[in-house]
Design a protein around this motif. Structure first.
Motif, PDB file in Angstrom:
ATOM      1  N   TYR A 159       0.815  -1.205   0.000  1.00 39.91           N
ATOM      2  CA  TYR A 159       0.000   0.000   0.000  1.00 39.91           C
ATOM      3  C   TYR A 159       0.858   1.268   0.000  1.00 39.91           C
ATOM      4  CZ  TYR A 159      -4.536  -2.192   0.436  1.00 39.91           C
ATOM      5  OH  TYR A 159      -5.687  -2.897   0.174  1.00 39.91           O
ATOM      6  N   ARG A 160       2.049   1.178  -0.572  1.00 43.88           N
ATOM      7  CA  ARG A 160       2.859   2.389  -0.688  1.00 43.88           C
ATOM      8  C   ARG A 160       2.265   3.306  -1.763  1.00 43.88           C
ATOM      9  NH1 ARG A 160       8.528   0.076  -2.036  1.00 43.88           N
ATOM     10  NH2 ARG A 160       7.197  -1.281  -3.296  1.00 43.88           N
ATOM     11  N   LEU A 165      -5.740   3.674  10.752  1.00 47.35           N
ATOM     12  CA  LEU A 165      -4.767   3.666   9.668  1.00 47.35           C
ATOM     13  C   LEU A 165      -3.379   3.468  10.266  1.00 47.35           C
ATOM     14  CD1 LEU A 165      -4.007   4.241   6.650  1.00 47.35           C
ATOM     15  CD2 LEU A 165      -3.744   6.654   7.330  1.00 47.35           C
ATOM     16  N   LEU A 166      -2.638   2.490   9.752  1.00 41.27           N
ATOM     17  CA  LEU A 166      -1.264   2.254  10.191  1.00 41.27           C
ATOM     18  C   LEU A 166      -0.296   2.643   9.081  1.00 41.27           C
ATOM     19  CD1 LEU A 166      -1.522  -1.228  11.972  1.00 41.27           C
ATOM     20  CD2 LEU A 166      -1.615   1.053  12.996  1.00 41.27           C
ATOM     21  N   THR A 167       0.744   3.409   9.450  1.00 41.80           N
ATOM     22  CA  THR A 167       1.780   3.817   8.509  1.00 41.80           C
ATOM     23  C   THR A 167       3.138   3.392   9.054  1.00 41.80           C
ATOM     24  OG1 THR A 167       2.222   5.983   9.492  1.00 41.80           O
ATOM     25  CG2 THR A 167       0.347   5.831   7.971  1.00 41.80           C
ATOM     26  N   ALA A 168       4.189   3.775   8.355  1.00 41.27           N
ATOM     27  CA  ALA A 168       5.541   3.421   8.798  1.00 41.27           C
ATOM     28  C   ALA A 168       5.850   3.981  10.176  1.00 41.27           C
ATOM     29  CB  ALA A 168       6.569   3.911   7.781  1.00 41.27           C
ATOM     30  N   LYS A 169       5.172   5.064  10.557  1.00 37.13           N
ATOM     31  CA  LYS A 169       5.418   5.644  11.878  1.00 37.13           C
ATOM     32  C   LYS A 169       4.949   4.728  13.004  1.00 37.13           C
ATOM     33  CE  LYS A 169       3.189   9.314  10.532  1.00 37.13           C
ATOM     34  NZ  LYS A 169       2.510  10.629  10.488  1.00 37.13           N
ATOM     35  N   THR A 211       8.482  -1.908   6.983  1.00 32.00           N
ATOM     36  CA  THR A 211       8.644  -0.533   6.517  1.00 32.00           C
ATOM     37  C   THR A 211       9.720  -0.480   5.443  1.00 32.00           C
ATOM     38  OG1 THR A 211      10.257  -0.026   8.267  1.00 32.00           O
ATOM     39  CG2 THR A 211       7.940   0.409   8.741  1.00 32.00           C
ATOM     40  N   THR A 212       9.399   0.114   4.312  1.00 31.93           N
ATOM     41  CA  THR A 212      10.328   0.158   3.183  1.00 31.93           C
ATOM     42  C   THR A 212      11.182   1.418   3.156  1.00 31.93           C
ATOM     43  OG1 THR A 212       8.636   1.205   1.800  1.00 31.93           O
ATOM     44  CG2 THR A 212       8.752  -1.206   1.766  1.00 31.93           C
ATOM     45  N   LEU A 229      -3.762   0.355   5.626  1.00 30.68           N
ATOM     46  CA  LEU A 229      -2.328   0.580   5.508  1.00 30.68           C
ATOM     47  C   LEU A 229      -2.041   1.699   4.511  1.00 30.68           C
ATOM     48  CD1 LEU A 229      -0.887  -3.051   5.309  1.00 30.68           C
ATOM     49  CD2 LEU A 229      -0.927  -1.533   7.288  1.00 30.68           C
ATOM     50  N   ALA A 230      -0.959   2.412   4.746  1.00 31.52           N
ATOM     51  CA  ALA A 230      -0.510   3.448   3.804  1.00 31.52           C
ATOM     52  C   ALA A 230       0.904   3.855   4.171  1.00 31.52           C
ATOM     53  CB  ALA A 230      -1.450   4.660   3.850  1.00 31.52           C
ATOM     54  N   GLN A 231       1.522   4.609   3.281  1.00 34.70           N
ATOM     55  CA  GLN A 231       2.797   5.281   3.532  1.00 34.70           C
ATOM     56  C   GLN A 231       3.926   4.336   3.926  1.00 34.70           C
ATOM     57  OE1 GLN A 231       0.895   8.597   6.045  1.00 34.70           O
ATOM     58  NE2 GLN A 231       2.713   9.573   5.191  1.00 34.70           N
ATOM     59  N   ARG A 232       4.617   3.808   2.970  1.00 39.98           N
ATOM     60  CA  ARG A 232       5.884   3.107   3.158  1.00 39.98           C
ATOM     61  C   ARG A 232       5.752   1.812   3.963  1.00 39.98           C
ATOM     62  NH1 ARG A 232       6.369   8.134   4.902  1.00 39.98           N
ATOM     63  NH2 ARG A 232       7.007   7.522   7.005  1.00 39.98           N
ATOM     64  N   VAL A 233       4.614   1.140   3.824  1.00 38.57           N
ATOM     65  CA  VAL A 233       4.405  -0.121   4.538  1.00 38.57           C
ATOM     66  C   VAL A 233       3.970  -1.200   3.555  1.00 38.57           C
ATOM     67  CG1 VAL A 233       3.049  -1.332   6.284  1.00 38.57           C
ATOM     68  CG2 VAL A 233       3.789   0.996   6.708  1.00 38.57           C
ATOM     69  N   ILE A 234       4.581  -2.398   3.681  1.00 38.06           N
ATOM     70  CA  ILE A 234       4.147  -3.579   2.940  1.00 38.06           C
ATOM     71  C   ILE A 234       3.719  -4.625   3.953  1.00 38.06           C
ATOM     72  CG2 ILE A 234       4.881  -5.457   1.424  1.00 38.06           C
ATOM     73  CD1 ILE A 234       6.733  -3.619   0.024  1.00 38.06           C
ATOM     74  N   CYS A 235       2.632  -5.318   3.637  1.00 36.23           N
ATOM     75  CA  CYS A 235       2.149  -6.411   4.470  1.00 36.23           C
ATOM     76  C   CYS A 235       2.599  -7.736   3.857  1.00 36.23           C
ATOM     77  CB  CYS A 235       0.626  -6.352   4.586  1.00 36.23           C
ATOM     78  SG  CYS A 235      -0.113  -7.743   5.458  1.00 36.23           S
ATOM     79  N   PHE A 236       3.207  -8.611   4.665  1.00 38.66           N
ATOM     80  CA  PHE A 236       3.622  -9.938   4.215  1.00 38.66           C
ATOM     81  C   PHE A 236       2.645 -10.978   4.765  1.00 38.66           C
ATOM     82  CE2 PHE A 236       8.214  -8.217   4.519  1.00 38.66           C
ATOM     83  CZ  PHE A 236       8.139  -7.695   3.238  1.00 38.66           C
TER      84      PHE A 236
END
Length: 545
Positions: free
Chosen positions: A339-340, A353-357, A394-395, A413-420
Motif C-alpha cells: 500500500y505504498r 490507519l497504520l503507517t511506517a510511523k 517498513t520500506t 495501511l498506507a505510507q511506506r508499509v508492505i504487508c507480508f
C-alpha cells in the motif's frame, strides 16, 4: 555535610554515572564558594575595604576575613590585537617565533611578541567563549581574545585562573555567534579569601583533580576489562549456545550492553545456533513443497503472487546456516500486500490507519493515531486486507522495521508499509526475527537506494534471501528468543534503575553540598557563616554608577 565526609566519599561519588565529570565541576564550584578548605581567622585579609550591602556572585554568606571586591578593581583587562589574524600566522614553532593565543588557545606562532609575564587569556568569541588559557614569558594575544591581569595584592594568579576559567562565570551575548560581555562581567562583586587561603584552595584543587584523573583512568581500565569479558562471553555462548551457558550472557560480575545482547540473540537465532535441531521435525523441504503449491495456486488468480521461484542473490549475500535449513527468496514465502504510494485523507476517528510511523521493531505502536472514514476505507483497501498474524514491514524512513500484527480490529495501511502474508513455510514471528537480524539488515541496506531517506524497491525486496528451518524449529526459536529477550528487558530495567539510583544519590549530595556548602571549621573549630547569618563585613559602599 562535613568536609571530611565529602573527602571520604570522594571515590564512591566518582563511581556513579558521569560522576568524575560532576565531581570536577563540584570541586571548582566549592573552590570559589569557600567550601573546600578550612577558613583560618589568623590569615590576613586582602587589602581592600569590603563593599557594604553588595551581593557577591560566589557566596551568600561571607566568612569574616574575606573581602567583597568589585571585580573591575581586582582584574585589569584589554582586548587582544585584532590585526593579528589566526589564518595569517604561523602554525608551527621555529627560532625567532613567539607563542600566540587565539580564541582556541595557544595554537599560533608570531614573528614578534607584544606582552611579557603572566596573564590569563580569555576566549572572547565563539561557542567556547569564556574559556581561559595561562600565558607566561613572551607572547601575543590575537583577534577574538581578551587579556586579563589579576591584581597580585588581591588575587593569587592560579586562584584567579580557577575563577576565570569558567564559561558560566562570564556574562555572554549573541546566539549564532556568542561573545563575552567584559564590562558587565567585571562590574560585579566577588568575595575574595585571604591570599594564603587562595593558595591552599589551589593546592587542594590540584590534589582533587589529580585524584579525579586517577579515578577516571581506573574507570576506563575497568570498563575496558568488562568490555573484553563481555566480548569473550558472547563468543563463548555463540560457540556453544546452550541453556547451561546462559550465565555467560547474564553474569553478575559484568554487564553486557542490552543492545549487544539482543543483536547476539538474533544472530544465533538466524544461524540455527539458538536451539538444537531435532531429527524428528518435519523437513523444511516438505513444508516448502506445500508452500510452493499454495503460491502457484494463488498466482493463477492473483497477479501479486509469482508462480516461479525468485532468483536468489549470490552466496556472498547470505550467511552460514544449519545443514537442515534451506534458502528462498522472500516473495517465494509471502504474498506482498503493498500500500505504498498516495496517502489517503486522514480523520481523527473512524477505521484505524497504520503507517511506517507505527511499525517499530517487533512491535506495532498505535501512536500516532490516524483514521479513515468508512467510505474511504472501502475505496482505499483494494489491494488486499491485512489481518492478525501478518507481518508489517517498513520500506523507507525507517527502512527495515518489522512486526507481527496482533490487532483484532480492522485497519488500513498506507505510507511506506508492505504487508507480508505467509504461504505456510514461514512462521511470521520467525520472519520478523530474521528481518531484524544484523545479517538481513546488512543485505537490505546493501540493496537499498537513496541518500537522505534510504528505501528499497519491491522488485529487489522480493529477491532478498530468507533462511528456512523446519517449521517446528522456527517455533522453538521464536519461543527461545522471547524468553531471552524478556531476560534482556529485565536486565535493562535493572541497569537503568541502578544508574538512576546512583545518579540521584550524586545529585542529592551535590545539592546538599552546594545549598549549604561543605561545613568547614574556622580557626576555633566552629562552623563559620551558617546559612542565614549576617555577613561579618565592614567597609565602604562602592560607587557603581
Amino acid at each position: 555535610m562535613k568536609l571530611e565526609t565529602f573527602f571520604e566519599k570522594f571515590d564512591e561519588l566518582a563511581d556513579t554515572p558521569n560522576g568524575v565529570k560532576q565531581l570536577r565541576e563540584l570541586v571548582m564550584q566549592l573552590a570559589v564558594e569557600g567550601g573546600l578548605v578550612p577558613h583560618l581567622a589568623a590569615e590576613p585579609a586582602v587589602p581592600y575595604a569590603s563593599v557594604e550591602d553588595a551581593t557577591p556572585i560566589n557566596v551568600s554568606d561571607v566568612p569574616e576575613n574575606w573581602r567583597v571586591v568589585l571585580l573591575a578593581d581586582a582584574i585589569k583587562n584589554r582586548s587582544g590585537n585584532s590585526k593579528l589574524i589566526k589564518g595569517k600566522l604561523h602554525e608551527e614553532p621555529a627560532a625567532g617565533r613567539f607563542q600566540g593565543f587565539s580564541a582556541s588557545g595557544a595554537d599560533v606562532w608570531c614573528d614578534g611578541y607584544e606582552h611579557e609575564g603572566q596573564a590569563i587569556i580569555i576566549s572572547a568569541v565563539g561557542a567556547r567563549c569564556g574559556k581561559a588559557f595561562k600565558a607566561s614569558g613572551k607572547w601575543s594575544a590575537i583577534a577574538n581574545t581578551n587579556i586579563t591581569r589579576p591584581e597580585p595584592t588581591l588575587f593569587d594568579f592560579d586562584f584567579a585562573y580557577l575563577v576565570l576559567n569558567n564559561e558560566h562565570f562570564w556574562v555572554r551575548g549573541g546566539s549564532a555567534q556568542p561573545f563575552v560581555k567584559f564590562p558587565p562581567s567585571l562590574d560585579r562583586h566577588f568575595a575574595l579569601p585571604p591570599l594564603a587561603e587562595q593558595k591552599r584552595i589551589v593546592a587542594k584543587v590540584d590534589d582533587l583533580m589529580a585524584l579525579c584523573d586517577r579515578l577516571a583512568l581506573q574507570q576506563q581500565e575497568r570498563e575496558t576489562r568488562h568490555a573484553a569479558l563481555a566480548r569473550a562471553s558472547l563468543a563463548l555462548f555463540a560457540d556453544a549456545p546452550t541453556p547451561a551457558n546462559l550465565p555467560f550472557l547474564f553474569h553478575p560480575s559484568y554487564a553486557i550492553p542490552p543492545a549487544d545482547l539482543r543483536k547476539s540473540i538474533l544472530t544465533l537465532a538466524v544461524q540455527g545456533k539458538l536451539v538444537p535441531q531435532d531429527p524428528n521435525d518435519e523437513p523444511a523441504e516438505d513444508s516448502l513443497a506445500r508452500n510452493d503449491e499454495r503460491r502457484r495456486e494463488t498466482a493463477r488468480s492473483d497477479h501479486r503472487a509469482d508462480e516461479e521461484n525468485q532468483p536468489l542473490l549470490s552466496g556472498d549475500d547470505r550467511w552460514d546456516i544449519a545443514d537442515t535449513w534451506s534458502w528462498r527468496g522472500l516473495a517465494d514465502l509471502v504474498l506482498f500486500v503493498d500500500y505504498r504510494g498516495k496517502t489517503p485523507a486522514k480523520l481523527s476517528s473512524g477505521v484505524r490507519l497504520l503507517t511506517a510511523k507505527n511499525v517499530r521493531k517487533r512491535q506495532i505502536n498505535l501512536s500516532p493515531e490516524e483514521f479513515l472514514s468508512e467510505s474511504e476505507y472501502h475505496a482505499w483497501m483494494t489491494r488486499g486486507f491485512p489481518k492478525a498474524g501478518d507481518v508489517l514491514f517498513t520500506t523507507e524512513a525507517p527502512m527495515g522495521n518489522a512486526a507481527v500484527v496482533e490487532l483484532t480490529e480492522r485497519f488500513a495501511l498506507a505510507q511506506r508499509v508492505i504487508c507480508f502474508q505467509s504461504y505456510g513455510a514461514l512462521d511470521p514471528a520467525f520472519l520478523v526475527l530474521q528481518i531484524l537480524s544484523d545479517q538481513f539488515q546488512f543485505i537490505l541496506d546493501k540493496n537499498g537506494t537513496g541518500v537522505t531517506a534510504k528505501g528499497i524497491k519491491a522488485s529487489k525486496l522480493k529477491q532478498l534471501p530468507i533462511a528456512i528451518p523446519p517449521l517446528a524449529e522456527q517455533r522453538r526459536i521464536v519461543a527461545k528468543v522471547e524468553q531471552l529477550m524478556a531476560l534482556v528487558d529485565a536486565l535493562e530495567t535493572q541497569l537503568a534503575a541502578s544508574r538512576a539510583t546512583a545518579a540521584n544519590l550524586l545529585s542529592a549530595l551535590v545539592a546538599e553540598l552546594t545549598a549549604a556548602r561543605v561545613s568547614v571549621p574556622s580557626a576555633n573549630g566552629a562552623s563559620p557563616s551558617q546559612p542565614g547569618a549576617t555577613p561579618q563585613v565592614k567597609g565602604r559602599k562602592h560607587n557603581e554608577g
